[in-house]
Enzyme design. Structure first.
Site, mmCIF file in Angstrom:
data_model
loop_
_atom_site.group_PDB
_atom_site.id
_atom_site.type_symbol
_atom_site.label_atom_id
_atom_site.label_comp_id
_atom_site.label_asym_id
_atom_site.label_seq_id
_atom_site.Cartn_x
_atom_site.Cartn_y
_atom_site.Cartn_z
ATOM 1 N N GLY A 48 0.838 -1.181 0.000
ATOM 2 C CA GLY A 48 0.000 0.000 0.000
ATOM 3 C C GLY A 48 0.878 1.238 0.000
ATOM 4 O O GLY A 48 1.996 1.223 -0.522
ATOM 5 N N ILE A 97 2.439 2.654 2.489
ATOM 6 C CA ILE A 97 3.673 2.455 3.252
ATOM 7 C C ILE A 97 4.630 1.553 2.483
ATOM 8 O O ILE A 97 5.831 1.828 2.403
ATOM 9 C CB ILE A 97 3.363 1.892 4.653
ATOM 10 C CG1 ILE A 97 2.692 2.971 5.508
ATOM 11 C CG2 ILE A 97 4.644 1.389 5.333
ATOM 12 C CD1 ILE A 97 2.256 2.512 6.881
ATOM 13 N N ARG A 152 -3.071 -7.650 -1.618
ATOM 14 C CA ARG A 152 -4.228 -8.552 -1.573
ATOM 15 C C ARG A 152 -4.610 -9.044 -2.970
ATOM 16 O O ARG A 152 -4.947 -10.204 -3.164
ATOM 17 C CB ARG A 152 -5.413 -7.829 -0.927
ATOM 18 C CG ARG A 152 -6.659 -8.671 -0.785
ATOM 19 C CD ARG A 152 -7.698 -7.949 0.020
ATOM 20 N NE ARG A 152 -7.987 -6.629 -0.531
ATOM 21 C CZ ARG A 152 -8.803 -5.741 0.025
ATOM 22 N NH1 ARG A 152 -9.381 -6.032 1.179
ATOM 23 N NH2 ARG A 152 -9.022 -4.568 -0.543
ATOM 24 N N ARG A 166 -2.117 -6.021 -9.395
ATOM 25 C CA ARG A 166 -2.325 -4.774 -10.134
ATOM 26 C C ARG A 166 -0.993 -4.364 -10.765
ATOM 27 O O ARG A 166 0.055 -4.926 -10.442
ATOM 28 C CB ARG A 166 -2.870 -3.662 -9.235
ATOM 29 C CG ARG A 166 -1.919 -3.175 -8.164
ATOM 30 C CD ARG A 166 -2.574 -2.051 -7.358
ATOM 31 N NE ARG A 166 -1.644 -1.403 -6.443
ATOM 32 C CZ ARG A 166 -1.410 -1.789 -5.208
ATOM 33 N NH1 ARG A 166 -2.026 -2.866 -4.727
ATOM 34 N NH2 ARG A 166 -0.555 -1.123 -4.436
ATOM 35 N N ARG A 222 1.661 -5.228 12.056
ATOM 36 C CA ARG A 222 1.099 -5.429 13.386
ATOM 37 C C ARG A 222 1.619 -6.758 13.913
ATOM 38 O O ARG A 222 1.850 -7.698 13.147
ATOM 39 C CB ARG A 222 -0.428 -5.445 13.360
ATOM 40 C CG ARG A 222 -1.085 -4.093 13.109
ATOM 41 C CD ARG A 222 -0.904 -3.173 14.321
ATOM 42 N NE ARG A 222 -1.658 -1.924 14.204
ATOM 43 C CZ ARG A 222 -1.195 -0.812 13.672
ATOM 44 N NH1 ARG A 222 0.056 -0.790 13.197
ATOM 45 N NH2 ARG A 222 -1.933 0.273 13.615
ATOM 46 N N ASP A 247 9.381 -4.205 14.570
ATOM 47 C CA ASP A 247 8.913 -2.999 15.255
ATOM 48 C C ASP A 247 7.633 -3.285 16.022
ATOM 49 O O ASP A 247 7.208 -2.465 16.823
ATOM 50 C CB ASP A 247 8.674 -1.869 14.247
ATOM 51 C CG ASP A 247 8.309 -0.557 14.937
ATOM 52 O OD1 ASP A 247 9.006 -0.188 15.915
ATOM 53 O OD2 ASP A 247 7.325 0.083 14.532
ATOM 54 N N HIS A 271 7.636 -0.523 18.680
ATOM 55 C CA HIS A 271 6.505 0.013 17.900
ATOM 56 C C HIS A 271 6.602 1.531 17.774
ATOM 57 O O HIS A 271 5.729 2.273 18.223
ATOM 58 C CB HIS A 271 5.157 -0.383 18.530
ATOM 59 C CG HIS A 271 4.017 -0.279 17.554
ATOM 60 N ND1 HIS A 271 2.828 -0.956 17.732
ATOM 61 C CD2 HIS A 271 3.875 0.436 16.392
ATOM 62 C CE1 HIS A 271 2.003 -0.665 16.733
ATOM 63 N NE2 HIS A 271 2.620 0.175 15.915
ATOM 64 N N GLY A 328 7.384 2.977 14.645
ATOM 65 C CA GLY A 328 7.419 3.281 13.222
ATOM 66 C C GLY A 328 6.856 4.640 12.877
ATOM 67 O O GLY A 328 7.401 5.358 12.039
#
Length: 317
Positions: free
Chosen positions: A150, A152, A173, A176, A232, A255, A279, A281
Site C-alpha cells: 500500500g 507504506i 491482496r 495490479r 502489526r 517494530d 513500535h 514506526g
C-alpha cells in the site's frame, strides 16, 4: 443537528481548520482523559486520540449516536474494530494514509541496514570493549519482497531505490500494475518467498492477514533471510518465529510484536538473530505536522459537504 468535532489537540494548534462559527461547528478538545469534553451524543466528527489503545479510543463510541465520521491518526484501524458495532449505518471510518509513510519507511530501512550490517553486535561489542570486525551482509544486490504494497509499502520501495537491490518484488491482496512493475496477489506468495533475501511485512491487520506469517510462511523463506515486520504483531505467529530464530536459519527485525508490549521474560527478547524496536514506526517528529494537516483537510471537506479522503469503511455496508 449534531455539530461537535472532537479533536485530540486544541483547535488553535491546528492551522487550516474552518472557522467554527462560519462552518457551524463546535470544536471540543479530548485527548483520551477520563472526562468527556461535552455530551457525546452531540459529536458528529470524532478524531481518535493517537496511541491511547483500544479501550480509550472506543470508549465514547457507544454514546455517539449522531456521529458521522470517525478519523483515526493511525494507518491501521484494527484498534477501532471492537467499537464499530455501536455505530449507526453510514458512519465513515477514515485512516491516516499520508501521515505515517515517511516515518515507517525510514524505520524499515533502519531495521534492515542495522540487522544486515551487524549494528546490534557492534553496540554490544562497544559495551564490552571488543573490536568485532569481519565481513557482514550488505543490502546491495539483495532481493527484497514487500508483503503489503500500500502507501507504506510504496514509501519503503522509494527508500530502497538508492541501495542497488537486485530486485524489489511487491505483494498485495490482489494483483495490479504500477509504474515500477507488477504487484503480485497474496496467492503467489508461496512461490515468491524462497527467492527473497529480505521479506518486509507492511500489511494492515485483518482477518485475512492475522497469522499470515505462520510456520509454513517462515519455512518457505530461504536460509539466511531476514524478516522485517512493521505491520502489526499478530500478523506473525510468534511461536513459529521463535522456533525459526532459535534454529538459526533466519533472522528478524521487529517494530511490532505479539504480545505487545513484549513482557519481561518473554522468549522473543533473547531469541538469537532478532532486533526489536518498541513500535515506533510512526512515532517521530514527522507525525504531528502531518497529522494536523490531515485533520484540517478532513474537517474542511466535512464542513463543505465534500467527499472525505481515506475512507476505509462505511458502517452497515
Amino acid at each position: 443537528m449534531a455539530k461537535d468535532v472532537w479533536l485530540p489537540y486544541e483547535a488553535h494548534e491546528i492551522q487550516g481548520l474552518p472557522d467554527a462559527s462560519k462552518a457551524g461547528l463546535d470544536y471540543r478538545y479530548w485527548d483520551g482523559g477520563p472526562d468527556f469534553p461535552a455530551d457525546p451524543t452531540d459529536c458528529a466528527f470524532y478524531v481518535v486520540p493517537y496511541l491511547k489503545g483500544t479501550e480509550i479510543s472506543v470508549r465514547p463510541l457507544s454514546e455517539m449516536t449522531s456521529i458521522r465520521v470517525v478519523q483515526t491518526l493511525s494507518a491501521g484501524i484494527d484498534h477501532m474494530e471492537p467499537g464499530l458495532k455501536f455505530l449507526a449505518p453510514g458512519v465513515r471510518l477514515c485512516n491516516a494514509r499520508g501521515v505515517h509513510e515517511a516515518s515507517t519507511a525510514e524505520l524499515t530501512l533502519g531495521l534492515i541496514l542495522a540487522s544486515l550490517r551487524g549494528i546490534p553486535r557492534f553496540v554490544e561489542g562497544q559495551r564490552q570493549e571488543e573490536w568485532r570486525s569481519g565481513f557482514y551482509p550488505a543490502l546491495a544486490d539483495k532481493s527484497v519482497l514487500i508483503v503489503g504494497y500500500g502507501s507504506i509499502g510504496s514509501a519503503i520501495e522509494d527508500r530502497l531505490t538508492p541501495f542497488e537491490c537486485a530486485r524489489v518484488t511487491r505483494v498485495a491482496r490482489s494483483a495490479r500494475a504500477t509504474e515500477r512493475g507488477p504487484v503480485h496477489p497474496l496467492a503467489e506468495l508461496p512461490s515468491l518467498l524462497p527467492e527473497a533475501d529480505v521479506v518486509v511485512v507492511s500489511t494492515p491487520l485483518t482477518e485475512d492477514t492475522r497469522g499470515l506469517v505462520d510456520a509454513g510462511f517462515l519455512a518457505r523463506m530461504k536460509d539466511g533471510a531476514l524478516l522485517v515486520n512493521v505491520a502489526r504483531g499478530p500478523v506473525v505467529d510468534t511461536a513459529a518465529l521463535i522456533t525459526e530464530l532459535e534454529s538459526g536459519r533466519i533472522t528478524a527485525a521487529l517494530d511490532v510484536t505479539d504480545p505487545e508490549p513484549l513482557p519481561a521474560g518473554h522468549r522473543l527478547w533473547h531469541a538469537p538473530g532478532v532486533l526489536i524496536s518498541p513500535h515506533v514506526g510512526g512515532s517521530t517528529s514527522a507525525f504531528l505536522p502531518r497529522a494536523k494537516r490531515l485533520i484540517a483537510a478532513q474537517v474542511t471537506r466535512y464542513a463543505a459537504h465534500e467527499p472525505l479522503d481515506n475512507v476505509v469503511r462505511i458502517t452497515g455496508s
